[in-house]
Each structure stands twice: as structure tokens, then as C-alpha cells.
Motif scaffolding. Structure first.
Motif, PDB file in Angstrom:
ATOM      1  N   ASP A 303      -2.673   4.905  -3.369  1.00 36.26           N
ATOM      2  CA  ASP A 303      -1.437   4.572  -3.907  1.00 36.26           C
ATOM      3  C   ASP A 303      -0.473   5.156  -4.513  1.00 36.26           C
ATOM      4  OD1 ASP A 303      -2.877   1.763  -3.392  1.00 36.26           O
ATOM      5  OD2 ASP A 303      -3.490   1.253  -5.668  1.00 36.26           O
ATOM      6  N   ARG A 304      -0.702   6.247  -5.524  1.00 33.62           N
ATOM      7  CA  ARG A 304       0.566   7.326  -5.599  1.00 33.62           C
ATOM      8  C   ARG A 304       0.997   7.644  -4.327  1.00 33.62           C
ATOM      9  NH1 ARG A 304      -3.357   8.712  -9.310  1.00 33.62           N
ATOM     10  NH2 ARG A 304      -3.731  10.383  -9.280  1.00 33.62           N
ATOM     11  N   ILE A 305       0.157   8.542  -3.545  1.00 31.87           N
ATOM     12  CA  ILE A 305       0.352   8.874  -2.641  1.00 31.87           C
ATOM     13  C   ILE A 305       1.198   7.907  -0.789  1.00 31.87           C
ATOM     14  CG2 ILE A 305      -0.595  10.016   0.449  1.00 31.87           C
ATOM     15  CD1 ILE A 305      -2.134  11.182  -1.911  1.00 31.87           C
ATOM     16  N   ASP A 306       0.699   6.345  -1.265  1.00 33.88           N
ATOM     17  CA  ASP A 306       1.409   5.636  -0.191  1.00 33.88           C
ATOM     18  C   ASP A 306       3.356   5.587  -0.560  1.00 33.88           C
ATOM     19  OD1 ASP A 306       1.910   4.087   0.815  1.00 33.88           O
ATOM     20  OD2 ASP A 306       1.302   1.666  -0.036  1.00 33.88           O
ATOM     21  N   ALA A 307       2.666   6.158  -1.984  1.00 32.90           N
ATOM     22  CA  ALA A 307       4.538   5.776  -3.213  1.00 32.90           C
ATOM     23  C   ALA A 307       5.316   6.957  -2.528  1.00 32.90           C
ATOM     24  CB  ALA A 307       4.774   5.499  -4.367  1.00 32.90           C
ATOM     25  N   THR A 312       2.858  20.060   1.335  1.00 31.65           N
ATOM     26  CA  THR A 312       1.853  21.090   2.136  1.00 31.65           C
ATOM     27  C   THR A 312       2.519  22.460   2.529  1.00 31.65           C
ATOM     28  OG1 THR A 312       1.904  20.348   4.073  1.00 31.65           O
ATOM     29  CG2 THR A 312       0.456  18.825   3.069  1.00 31.65           C
ATOM     30  N   TYR A 313       1.495  22.377   2.419  1.00 32.18           N
ATOM     31  CA  TYR A 313       1.637  24.635   2.490  1.00 32.18           C
ATOM     32  C   TYR A 313       2.800  24.237   3.977  1.00 32.18           C
ATOM     33  CZ  TYR A 313      -2.046  25.070   5.640  1.00 32.18           C
ATOM     34  OH  TYR A 313      -3.371  24.608   6.287  1.00 32.18           O
ATOM     35  N   SER A 314       1.968  23.291   4.543  1.00 30.33           N
ATOM     36  CA  SER A 314       2.770  23.514   6.107  1.00 30.33           C
ATOM     37  C   SER A 314       4.243  22.777   6.479  1.00 30.33           C
ATOM     38  CB  SER A 314       1.653  22.710   7.272  1.00 30.33           C
ATOM     39  OG  SER A 314       1.932  20.903   7.247  1.00 30.33           O
ATOM     40  N   GLY A 315       4.688  21.848   5.661  1.00 30.84           N
ATOM     41  CA  GLY A 315       5.618  21.886   5.407  1.00 30.84           C
ATOM     42  C   GLY A 315       5.780  20.172   5.926  1.00 30.84           C
ATOM     43  N   ARG A 316       4.517  19.954   6.354  1.00 31.56           N
ATOM     44  CA  ARG A 316       4.226  17.893   7.189  1.00 31.56           C
ATOM     45  C   ARG A 316       4.156  17.112   5.525  1.00 31.56           C
ATOM     46  NH1 ARG A 316      -0.371  18.680  10.382  1.00 31.56           N
ATOM     47  NH2 ARG A 316      -0.052  16.925  10.643  1.00 31.56           N
ATOM     48  N   LYS A 317       4.368  16.005   5.639  1.00 31.50           N
ATOM     49  CA  LYS A 317       3.714  15.419   3.951  1.00 31.50           C
ATOM     50  C   LYS A 317       2.371  15.033   4.678  1.00 31.50           C
ATOM     51  CE  LYS A 317       7.740  16.114   1.769  1.00 31.50           C
ATOM     52  NZ  LYS A 317       8.167  15.604   0.272  1.00 31.50           N
ATOM     53  N   LEU A 318       2.241  14.738   3.361  1.00 29.43           N
ATOM     54  CA  LEU A 318       0.324  13.990   3.837  1.00 29.43           C
ATOM     55  C   LEU A 318       0.740  12.855   3.263  1.00 29.43           C
ATOM     56  CD1 LEU A 318      -2.847  14.289   3.521  1.00 29.43           C
ATOM     57  CD2 LEU A 318      -2.895  14.460   1.603  1.00 29.43           C
ATOM     58  N   THR A 319       1.039  12.247   4.642  1.00 34.54           N
ATOM     59  CA  THR A 319       0.664  10.442   4.107  1.00 34.54           C
ATOM     60  C   THR A 319      -0.505   9.661   3.082  1.00 34.54           C
ATOM     61  OG1 THR A 319      -0.104   9.858   6.160  1.00 34.54           O
ATOM     62  CG2 THR A 319       2.337   9.956   5.870  1.00 34.54           C
ATOM     63  N   GLN A 320      -0.482   8.345   3.044  1.00 38.23           N
ATOM     64  CA  GLN A 320      -1.575   7.369   3.072  1.00 38.23           C
ATOM     65  C   GLN A 320      -2.373   7.928   3.569  1.00 38.23           C
ATOM     66  OE1 GLN A 320      -1.059   3.463   2.559  1.00 38.23           O
ATOM     67  NE2 GLN A 320      -2.349   3.772   0.123  1.00 38.23           N
TER      68      GLN A 320
END
Length: 515
Positions: A303-307, A312-320
């Protein structure tokens, strides 16, 4: 998006291969090595033209693609021509990529076909990596696999580019607002349109039934009077459908990690929510955590990641959705559980790198940003199979039950019921597959009590639907996806005795976790 929980075998990584050459006259004495005159079967289909049944694949050493190497000299590749439309067997054909390794012993039984699930797993890429697991079977069988229609080198379908695939990972798979719901359905429509544009007429001819008919033609061309087959995960559904269509041609069939043939598209998702929650509970108990509290903690993290997606170290975002996928993947194998512990710990500290790496493994994304096609083929095949396609409104009514089954997996799989085949351009074929096979030889059906993706209960249902005297159930009280080759001498020896000697175990035999 798509069905996140893949019905595919987890096998060692194997090099991706191109089929060696097109069909033609055999250069290695294939006709002479056959195990007897092939018996043509036309059950439920028109008689096949001789141009198809008399093919002699031109087996040659497999050629490497630009980004991979071929397996050793023992492996040969070829192509097989099959009808595009099985209702018109004399019409247009497509090519299927085949791979084999010939039997090493002198007491050859015939060919043993393997399907590794998915839908959409490449047998051409997968079989060499699985060969060590089935090395004993190679003494009496030619080990054979193929890329099913719509997969890999067999007219593989690409519905979206790598860039579009990565962009889709930002779409909220559990939408919270009307705007997110619209974006979710638009993404599904875009995917369907991409598939339609790329596949054309093939899109209506990549069903499980089509593949089962391909297998019987393969049996004839390989020179076998009976089909000997090892299906894993979704491969068990193919095996069941084959047994129904061609009961008189069933030889020794093994179905491991069984898809429940009695469950429709919604029930399959409910089954998977239960199966993965069961595996998660077992994982949490193995780390000394209370399953209910541990589940709630993971659900809160999602839920927190959803919001707020994690860096991440790659620069990409970890989405839900990527976090969810990263949690799913290590549950396929018990020896991957420590990687889940580490990834969850780092995510709790605000770093999504490890969960992202796990998600990329599941999504077949390499370090250069290229994605494998298995997830796309999976959706293309199952949407042609599935007649049941809940609307957004219907799916939202199902969500409370999905969330009751699993606070972690339920929301994703419940929403997936609406988005998976939304706006699909071709109609689905059945609510549930028909697998009854009266008169067929005994089929060995293996269920693993800890299987997350194809829960254990499906094995008994498959055995029952195959019919009395046909479905023979073997239970392993283990963990992970599938049973054979996962550490049980009891399972392995039972399967080997069945395939090599024709010894059928007592229905209901149970193998313990150890032994």
C-alpha cells in the motif's frame, strides 16, 4: 499488465535457440529409427493431407542466435509444418520450431514430448536446461520439445515494444480512482490492439486445443504409435485436452503441477490467490513469523509503495505491481525464500532494488532493458482459451472475496480478472477445458501440497475428470512449483518407473517431503 502468476515450470536458464532448418527430406535416417508405423488419428477433426503426415523433419545441429549459444552436439533442431486453422487442414500452414536429443540406450521406447507451461514457455530454449533433471529418461526416449504456436521461434507474437512494456509497469494494477481505472483498461485495450496488429489471423489459432492437435501431428511425424508426454504446469492442461481429443493415442502421460480443469477464469485466480497465500504462510512460518501478522505487514508495504514508489539503484522506480511481482517470483522455489527475506527487508528501509531485480527476473527483462516474450504469449493464448471475461463492474464485486482469500495476492488477481482480456479482439473458446478421456491408458497426475501457482487440489480434480481408471494421482508433501526433480526420491522413482517400465502406481500414493 496481465495474469501475474505464471503457470510455467521453473527450470534452469537455457540458451535461446533458432530452429535449425525447415522441414524436408531427413538427412539422418529419421524414418529408419522410428518405433513403428504411426497411427493417424482424426478424432474430432478432418483427415489430414499426406503432405502433413508424411513430413520428415530435417534434423540438424541447433544454430545459435545472435545473443545466445546453441547447446551441445547432442541437440538437434528442425521445423514442423502444421495447419494454421485446424478446421481447414489442407489450407495455409505455419512452422513450429522443434528440438530433440536422441535416446542414448539401445532399448528405445519412442519420443517423449515436454511442455514447460506458461502458457508461452519455449520448449526449444527450455529443454536443454532441463536435460540433467531427466537424464535417466534419455536412456530410452528421444527427448523432444517445441515452441508452441505463437511462441518464440514458432510464429511468436509481439504485442508491444520493450519501451511500451516498461511504460506499462507504471500503470496501477489495483486502481484506486476512476482515472486509474480508465488508465488500467486503456492499457489492456492498447495491448490487445498491438497483438491484433502483429499476429493477424494467427491470433484466433493459438489455443490449447490447437496445440493439442499439433501434438498429435507431431506424434505421427516422429513415427510414434502413441504419444508419450511430460507436461508441467499449464502443460498439464494441454495434456488433459490431448487425452480428451485423442484417448486412443495416449501412451505414458505425466502431468506435474496441475492446472485445475474444473475452474473457470475467475476460479483459477481464486485458486492462485489461495495457493500463493499458502506458500507465503509457509515462508513466514519458516522465518519465525506469525503468518497473519507477516501478511499484514507485506500488504501494508504494498500500500505504501502504491502511494509512493521506491527508489532503486538503477534509477527506475519500484511500483506496486513490480513489488508484487518481486514477491511472487521467489515463492516458486523454496531455495529462493532467502532472497525474498532480503528483498523485503531492504524495501522496508526504502530501497526497492532487490524487489525490482526479482520482478525483472519474472518479467524476463535483461540489463539492457529487453523483455522476453513469454508474458505476452501467455496472455495471447489464455485469452483465446478463456470465454469468461468479467467486466470492470463485475470484477469490483468480486474484490471482497479475493481480499478475504489473501490481502497480498487477492487485490491484484481480482482486478486482473477485468483487465486481462479486456477488449480482446477474438472470442474465447471455453469456460473450462474438457479433459475427460474414457478408454485412455492411465495418466499419472502429480500434485504438490505446497505448490503456489497450481494449488494441490487441482491434481485430484484433473484425475477425477480424466475418468475412472485413467487419472492416477500421486501426492508430494513438498514446497515450490512442481514435484519431479525437486528433491523427492519417492516422486522421481515413481515417475521413472511409470515412464521407463510402464509401472502404474496405486491411485492416491503419497510421497513425504523428505524421501
Amino acid at each position: 499488465m496481465g495474469r501475474y502468476v505464471r503457470w510455467a515450470a521453473v527450470t534452469p536458464a537455457a540458451a535461446l535457440l533458432a530452429a535449425g532448418c525447415s522441414g524436408g527430406s531427413s538427412g539422418d535416417g529419421a524414418a529408419a529409427e522410428r518405433s513403428g508405423g504411426a497411427r493417424p488419428s482424426t478424432t474430432g477433426a478432418k483427415a489430414l493431407p499426406a503432405a502433413l503426415t508424411s513430413q520428415q523433419p530435417d534434423w540438424e545441429r541447433c544454430k545459435a542466435t545472435a545473443d545466445s549459444s546453441a547447446p551441445g552436439r547432442d541437440w538437434q533442431c528442425a521445423t514442423l509444418k502444421v495447419p494454421l486453422d485446424w478446421s481447414r487442414p489442407g489450407g495455409e500452414t505455419i512452422d513450429l520450431a522443434l528440438i530433440r536429443s536422441k535416446a542414448r540406450g539401445g532399448d528405445r521406447i519412442g519420443s517423449l514430448l515436454f511442455n514447460f507451461g506458461g502458457p508461452g514457455a519455449s520448449g526449444v530454449a527450455g529443454l536443454p536446461g532441463y536435460a540433467a533433471t531427466v537424464s535417466l529418461l534419455r536412456e530410452r526416449y528421444d527427448l523432444v520439445s517445441w515452441d508452441p504456436r505463437g511462441v518464440g521461434a514458432s510464429e511468436g507474437v509481439r504485442c508491444r515494444s520493450d519501451k511500451e512494456t516498461q511504460a506499462a509497469e507504471a500503470v496501477d494494477a489495483t486502481p484506486d480512482t476512476p482515472a486509474e481505472e480508465r488508465a488500467y483498461l486503456k492499457d489492456a485495450t492498447d495491448f490487445a490492439r498491438g497483438c491484433e496488429k502483429d499476429a493477424g489471423d494467427l491470433l484466433a489459432h493459438v489455443s490449447t486445443t490447437d496445440t493439442a492437435r499439433d501434438m498429435d501431428l507431431m506424434r505421427q511425424v516422429l513415427g510414434d504409435t502413441e504419444l508419450h508426454y511430460f507436461g508441467i504446469s499449464y502443460g498439464t492442461e494441454i495434456g488433459g485436452v490431448y487425452a480428451h481429443l485423442f484417448p486412443e493415442n495416449v501412451g505414458r502421460l505425466v502431468l506435474d503441477a496441475v492446472v485445475d480443469p474444473s475452474a473457470d477464469a475467475v476460479a483459477q485466480r481464486e485458486n492462485q490467490a489461495r495457493g500463493f497465500q499458502r506458500a507465503l504462510d509457509n515462508y513466514l512460518m519458516s522465518t519465525g513469523q506469525d503468518p497473519a501478522q507477516g501478511t499484514r505487514k507485506i500488504a501494508d508495504l504494498l500500500d505504501r509503495i502504491d502511494a509512493r514508489p521506491l527508489d532503486t539503484y538503477s534509477g527506475r522506480k519500484l511500483t506496486q505491481v513490480l513489488a508484487f511481482t518481486g514477491i511472487v517470483w521467489p515463492l516458486y522455489r523454496q531455495d529462493s525464500w532467502p532472497s525474498l527475506t532480503s528483498a523485503l527487508d531492504t524495501a522496508e528501509q526504502g530501497d526497492g532494488s532487490e524487489l525490482l531485480a526479482l520482478a525483472d527476473g519474472y518479467n524476463e527483462r535483461d540489463s539492457s532493458g529487453r523483455y522476453g516474450l513469454l508474458p505476452q504469449a501467455q496472455r495471447v493464448i489464455s485469452c483465446l482459451d478463456d470465454k469468461q471475461r468479467p467486466t470492470l463492474t463485475q470484477a469490483k464485486k468480486l474484490l471482497p472475496e479475493f481480499e478475504r482469500i489473501s490481502p497480498v495476492f487477492g487485490p491484484f488477481l481480482g482486478w486482473d480478472a477485468a483487465g486481462w482480456c479486456h477488449d480482446w479482439p477474438v472470442p474465447g473458446q471455453y469456460e473450462t477445458p474438457e479433459v475427460s478421456a474414457p478408454g485412455a491408458a492411465p495418466v499419472l497426475v502429480i500434485g504438490n501440497t505446497g505448490d503456489p501457482a497450481t494449488p494441490y487440489e487441482g491434481a485430484r480434480r484433473m484425475a477425477d475428470e480424466l475418468g475412472q481408471g485413467v487419472g492416477v494421482e500421486l501426492t508430494w508433501r513438498g514446497e515450490g512449483h512442481g514435484a519431479y526433480g525437486n528433491g523427492s526420491d519417492c516422486v522421481d522413482s515413481t515417475v521413472n518407473a511409470y515412464l521407463l517400465k510402464g509401472t502404474v502406481p496405486k491411485d492416491g500414493k503419497v510421497c513425504a517431503l523428505r524421501g
